[in-house]
Design a protein around this motif. Structure first.
Motif, PDB file in Angstrom:
ATOM      1  N   TYR A 291     -62.023  34.075   9.442  1.00  0.00           N
ATOM      2  CA  TYR A 291     -60.599  33.869   9.732  1.00  0.00           C
ATOM      3  C   TYR A 291     -59.848  33.375   8.501  1.00  0.00           C
ATOM      4  N   TYR A 292     -60.378  32.365   7.834  1.00  0.00           N
ATOM      5  CA  TYR A 292     -59.613  31.788   6.716  1.00  0.00           C
ATOM      6  C   TYR A 292     -59.499  32.753   5.539  1.00  0.00           C
TER       7      TYR A 292
ATOM      8  N   SER B 108     -50.241  25.129  14.927  1.00  0.00           N
ATOM      9  CA  SER B 108     -49.010  24.901  14.207  1.00  0.00           C
ATOM     10  C   SER B 108     -47.770  24.770  15.094  1.00  0.00           C
TER      11      SER B 108
ATOM     12  N   SER C  30     -52.712  28.459  17.302  1.00  0.00           N
ATOM     13  CA  SER C  30     -51.497  27.639  17.250  1.00  0.00           C
ATOM     14  C   SER C  30     -50.677  27.541  18.529  1.00  0.00           C
TER      15      SER C  30
ATOM     16  N   THR D  37     -51.886  32.440  15.501  1.00  0.00           N
ATOM     17  CA  THR D  37     -52.586  33.278  14.531  1.00  0.00           C
ATOM     18  C   THR D  37     -54.079  32.971  14.579  1.00  0.00           C
TER      19      THR D  37
ATOM     20  N   ALA E   7     -46.561  28.203   9.661  1.00  0.00           N
ATOM     21  CA  ALA E   7     -47.602  28.214  10.711  1.00  0.00           C
ATOM     22  C   ALA E   7     -49.007  27.992  10.172  1.00  0.00           C
ATOM     23  N   MET E   8     -49.082  27.394   8.979  1.00  0.00           N
ATOM     24  CA  MET E   8     -50.392  27.132   8.381  1.00  0.00           C
ATOM     25  C   MET E   8     -50.780  25.682   8.600  1.00  0.00           C
ATOM     26  N   GLY E   9     -51.626  25.462   9.585  1.00  0.00           N
ATOM     27  CA  GLY E   9     -52.072  24.108   9.870  1.00  0.00           C
ATOM     28  C   GLY E   9     -52.407  23.944  11.331  1.00  0.00           C
ATOM     29  N   GLY E  10     -52.889  22.775  11.673  1.00  0.00           N
ATOM     30  CA  GLY E  10     -53.300  22.527  13.050  1.00  0.00           C
ATOM     31  C   GLY E  10     -52.777  21.210  13.584  1.00  0.00           C
TER      32      GLY E  10
ATOM     33  N   ARG F  88     -53.403  28.395   0.489  1.00  0.00           N
ATOM     34  CA  ARG F  88     -53.723  29.673   1.148  1.00  0.00           C
ATOM     35  C   ARG F  88     -53.400  30.861   0.246  1.00  0.00           C
TER      36      ARG F  88
HETATM   37  N1  GLN Z   1     -54.929  26.204  12.405  1.00  0.00           N
HETATM   38  C1  GLN Z   1     -54.979  27.588  12.044  1.00  0.00           C
HETATM   39  C2  GLN Z   1     -54.526  27.751  10.612  1.00  0.00           C
HETATM   40  O1  GLN Z   1     -54.216  26.788  10.011  1.00  0.00           O
HETATM   41  C3  GLN Z   1     -54.178  28.409  12.981  1.00  0.00           C
HETATM   42  C4  GLN Z   1     -52.730  28.485  12.662  1.00  0.00           C
HETATM   43  C5  GLN Z   1     -51.961  29.405  13.580  1.00  0.00           C
HETATM   44  O2  GLN Z   1     -52.457  29.874  14.607  1.00  0.00           O
HETATM   45  N2  GLN Z   1     -50.746  29.716  13.184  1.00  0.00           N
HETATM   46  O3  GLN Z   1     -54.471  28.824  10.092  1.00  0.00           O
END
Ligand code: GLN
Length: 453
Positions: free
Chosen positions: A288-289, A133, A157, A154, A107-110, A337
């Motif tokens: 957030y990051y 994600s 996503s 998160t 789930a890491m990405g957009g 990450r």
């Molecule tokens: N695009 C955000 C990220 O890469 C959100 C990802 C999410 O919500 N799982 O962390």
């Protein structure tokens, strides 16, 4: 018609369309047909509207006996031996699980482009990203392969892919839905939520998956209202906050226009729109990051080549086994990450990064609290642009991160938000309108979204 007919139709449609959209990672055909037969045998007299409905599930939510990969090589062959609570709840509601949906790795990405397995396409334009994600969950619903799906959010996503594909996506209040059986990314931010084509369907689906769960200590002991019961389109007298920070250079002019139009529409329906300020908006992405990556670096320690998933061969020592399994099992973005998170948590840097991010998180929470003392919900855009061409941001992590401007603060505050379709850009791509509510006020958001849709 029966659920068996409906389910067969879904698989026919998947066979036809999914080679182009590539939303599914695994199909569950034999089991799904059994579930459909059982649904038909139960009958439809009890008013259970979800009975027999074909659904899909994001591949970071564990399903008993069905591969669950989180789109990672690390879990390529992982077959869970239990169901996530949301999956159990869907089974109790009688839905049919058609299969598992593609996503960004862990789930890491957009954009769903960090998936180890395939690139899902936008349902409106196969050259564009589906968002992420939960890109597979959104594209499968938008292309009419299934009637609803579950995603996870998160930092956006659910809402961002819903916006990119012109459908409805809800990120519930933190604690509304059990996270038991969700492969953890950032435990203090993750929430599971529904994708559907209509607001009513979405409300029905959230009802089914919500509620306290003793297996998730962060799930809230709070009653679940019947979100779908009172949808009547009445927003007269509701107070709506329109943050001026949403109308800035980073947000495309077309999307700003769509938000202004939405505001005018709410005003016409009798709502009261007032401009407010969310001064902490621009701190959302850095905070957030740091927080999400820190928690991820801790959560992903369990993938060590011993207990779960991928194990490298040709290793001599235990250290070798860890290093080689993790080097080969994780993709680039996940490694980035883990490194960022480990760094932010390390002694000497903790105060400057992780601790600071936590302080900013408190300020962001206060910003929302202040607004919700006076307003029923916040109105704004979901994304800064519409869906973009595949491959255009995947080599530029910073640009990818920056596009999360409008979604991440909501997760940091833990409040609910829904993305609903709000028109199209000049080149025919959907635009998402985001409604943000106070803790556990999803009902109000559904009411407003229903009026708007
Ligand atoms: N695009 C955000 C990220 O890469 C959100 C990802 C999410 O919500 N799982 O962390």
């Amino acid at each position: 018609f029966s659920s068996v007919e409906l389910t067969k139709e879904a698989f026919k449609r998947i066979e036809e369309i999914d080679p182009k959209v590539e939303a599914f990672l695994a199909l569950n055909e034999a089991e799904a047909l059994k579930q459909a037969e059982a649904a038909d045998a139960r009958g439809y007299a009890d008013g259970n509207v979800l009975n027999g409905i074909p659904m899909g599930i994001k591949d970071n939510i564990v399903t008993d006996g069905l591969t669950t990969t989180a789109a990672s090589r690390m879990l390529e062959d992982f077959v869970p031996i239990y169901d996530a609570t949301v999956v159990t709840k869907l089974k109790e509601a009688g839905t049919v699980n058609v299969g598992k949906l593609n996503m960004d790795e862990f789930a890491m990405g957009g954009s769903t482009e960090t998936s180890y397995f395939k690139k899902t396409k936008n349902a409106w334009d196969l050259n564009k990203v589906p968002g992420g994600s939960s890109g597979g969950s959104a594209a499968a619903v938008a292309s009419g392969q299934i009637l609803g799906s579950l995603g996870t959010d998160t930092g956006g996503s659910i809402r961002q892919p819903a916006a990119f594909n012109g459908i409805v996506g809800m990120k519930p209040t933190y604690g509304r839905v059990s996270r038991y059986g969700l492969i953890a990314f950032s435990s203090s931010l993750d929430q599971i939520g529904p994708f559907t084509r209509t607001v009513t369907d979405n409300a029905i689906l959230l009802e089914a998956i919500s509620g306290h769960d003793k297996r998730d200590s962060t799930s809230a002991k709070i009653e679940v209202p019947k979100f779908s019961a009172n949808l009547n389109g009445n927003v007269a007298g509701m107070k709506v906050a329109l943050p001026k920070e949403y109308f800035q250079e980073g947000v495309s002019a077309e999307i700003q226009d769509a938000v202004r139009k939405a505001a005018a529409q709410f005003e016409e329906m009798g709502a009261i729109i007032e401009e407010v300020s969310l001064p902490t908006l621009s701190y959302g992405i850095p905070a957030y990051y740091i927080i999400a990556s820190s928690e991820a670096s801790s959560n992903l320690q369990r993938f060590d080549g011993v207990r779960y998933g991928y194990r490298a061969d040709d290793v001599k020592t235990l250290d070798d086994l860890y290093v080689k399994s993790r080097s080969e099992g994780f993709g680039m973005e996940v490694k980035r990450r883990i490194m960022l998170g480990t760094f932010s948590l390390s002694s000497g840097y903790y105060d400057a990064f992780f601790k600071k991010a936590g302080q900013i998180r408190t300020l962001i929470k206060r910003d929302f609290e202040r607004i919700f003392q006076e307003y029923d919900f916040i109105l704004g855009p979901t994304t800064t642009t519409t869906a973009y061409d595949l491959g255009t941001k995947s080599d530029n992590p910073i640009e990818m991160y920056m596009s999360d401007l409008l979604t991440v603060t909501i997760n940091l505050a833990g409040v609910p938000a829904i993305s609903v379709p709000g028109g199209f850009s000049e080149d025919g791509l959907p635009i998402g309108i985001q409604l943000i509510g106070n803790h556990f006020e999803e009902e109000k958001l559904y009411q407003a979204a229903f009026a708007f849709e």
